[in-house]
Design a protein around this motif. Structure first.
Motif, short mmCIF file in Angstrom:
data_model
loop_
_atom_site.label_atom_id
_atom_site.label_comp_id
_atom_site.label_asym_id
_atom_site.label_seq_id
_atom_site.Cartn_x
_atom_site.Cartn_y
_atom_site.Cartn_z
N ASN A 117 1.00 -1.22 0.02
CA ASN A 117 0.06 0.01 -0.08
C ASN A 117 0.99 1.50 0.09
O ASN A 117 1.86 1.26 0.33
N GLU A 162 0.86 3.93 1.73
CA GLU A 162 1.39 4.44 2.85
C GLU A 162 2.41 3.90 3.42
O GLU A 162 3.36 4.51 4.31
N LYS A 222 -0.76 9.69 -4.50
CA LYS A 222 -1.84 9.74 -3.59
C LYS A 222 -3.05 10.13 -4.42
O LYS A 222 -4.03 9.75 -4.19
N GLU A 271 -4.28 7.34 -6.51
CA GLU A 271 -5.01 6.28 -5.73
C GLU A 271 -6.25 6.81 -5.47
O GLU A 271 -7.33 6.08 -5.53
N SER A 291 -9.78 4.98 -6.75
CA SER A 291 -10.57 4.43 -5.87
C SER A 291 -11.97 4.80 -6.10
O SER A 291 -12.99 4.08 -5.72
N ALA A 309 -8.82 -0.94 -6.59
CA ALA A 309 -7.67 -1.15 -5.63
C ALA A 309 -6.21 -0.83 -6.04
O ALA A 309 -5.93 -1.53 -7.15
N THR A 310 -5.49 -0.10 -5.42
CA THR A 310 -4.01 0.02 -6.06
C THR A 310 -2.92 -0.26 -4.90
O THR A 310 -3.08 0.07 -3.82
N ARG A 311 -2.15 -1.14 -5.60
CA ARG A 311 -0.80 -1.37 -4.81
C ARG A 311 0.51 -0.77 -5.50
O ARG A 311 0.55 -0.89 -6.95
#
Length: 243
Positions: free
Chosen positions: A200, A202, A217, A220, A224, A229-231
Motif C-alpha cells: 500500500n 502509505e 496519492k 490512488e 478508488s 484497488a491500488t498497490r
C-alpha cells in the motif's frame, strides 16, 4: 357619495389580484430553483488556474524569438517558471481532490459504458503526447469488454502513476491489461523494473519525495473513486490496479 360611474369614484384595477408567497408555495408541484452553491475550494482553484495560465502565457511570449533572442541562461529561467507553474497547478488540483469527502465521488451521473481496449488506447495516446513511451498489451478477451468507467479520470490517474514509475519518462512504460478471475488487472511497470513486493502507498511514505508521494496519492484517490484497488511496488517502479 359618488356613484360607481362618477369621476370621483376610485378606478378599478384591471391587474390580476396579488397572491402571497405562502399561497404560491403551497400549490401542488411548486418548486423553488436555487443556484448551485460553489464551495470555496472550487473558487480558489478557478482563480489560481487563471493566474497560472497568465504566468505560462507570458513565459511563452518571452520565449518567442520575435520579442528578442534569449540567452541560454534566460531560457533556463523561463523554463523554470513554466515548470514551477505546472507543479503548482498539480498541487492545487491535488488539494481539491483530497479535500473531498470520502463518500463524494464528484459525479452525479452514472459512468458511461466504454470498451477496455479503446479506453487504454486513449490513455496510451495521452502518454505518448507527453513524451512517455508506452508499450500497451491487452488480453484479447478484454479488447471489446464493456465496463462503466469515466475514462477522463482513469487517464488522469494513470498519467500520474506513469510519471512516477518511469521517473518522468526516463525509461519506457509497460502497460498491461489481463483477467484476474472475473475482474480486470492493470499493471504499470518501468522497462527496467525488478522484482519487488507490492505494498500500500502509505508503506512507502517515508522513502518518497514530496512530489512523488503527492502524485501517487492523487492517482490512488482517483482510482478508488472508479472502483480500483491500488498497490505500488516497493521500488516504486511498478503498480498493480484491480478493477
Amino acid at each position: 357619495m359618488p356613484s360607481q360611474h362618477s369621476s370621483f369614484a376610485p378606478a378599478r384595477s384591471s391587474a390580476p389580484p396579488r397572491r402571497s408567497l405562502h399561497a404560491l408555495t403551497v400549490q401542488p408541484g411548486f418548486r423553488i430553483k436555487l443556484k448551485p452553491r460553489r464551495d470555496a475550494l472550487t473558487r480558489v482553484r478557478h482563480d489560481l488556474r487563471s493566474l497560472l495560465q497568465s504566468v505560462v502565457g507570458y513565459a511563452d511570449l518571452l520565449a518567442e524569438p520575435r520579442y528578442g533572442v534569449l540567452s541560454s541562461e534566460q531560457e533556463r529561467f523561463v523554463g523554470h517558471v513554466r515548470a514551477a507553474a505546472g507543479h503548482l497547478q498539480e498541487l492545487v488540483d491535488t488539494c481539491i481532490e483530497l479535500s473531498r469527502p470520502e463518500n463524494d465521488n464528484g459525479r452525479v451521473l452514472e459512468a458511461p459504458q466504454v470498451q477496455v481496449g479503446q479506453s487504454l488506447q486513449r490513455v496510451r495516446n495521452t502518454l505518448l503526447a507527453r513524451e512517455l513511451c508506452c508499450d500497451l498489451t491487452i488480453a484479447p478477451e478484454l479488447e471489446t469488454r464493456s465496463v462503466g468507467l469515466d475514462v477522463s479520470i482513469l487517464e488522469r490517474a494513470l498519467v500520474g502513476l506513469a510519471g512516477v514509475v518511469t521517473r518522468d519518462g526516463a525509461v519506457a512504460l509497460q502497460l498491461r491489461a489481463s483477467r484476474l478471475g472475473s475482474r480486470i488487472l492493470l499493471t504499470l511497470s518501468a522497462s527496467d523494473a525488478g522484482e519487488s513486493e507490492l505494498v500500500n502507498l502509505e508503506a512507502l511514505e517515508d522513502q518518497l519525495g514530496n512530489r512523488d508521494f503527492v502524485r501517487l496519492k492523487l492517482s490512488e484517490v482517483l482510482l478508488s473513486r472508479l472502483g480500483f484497488a491500488t498497490r505500488i511496488g516497493a521500488n516504486v517502479d511498478q503498480a498493480e490496479l484491480v478493477f
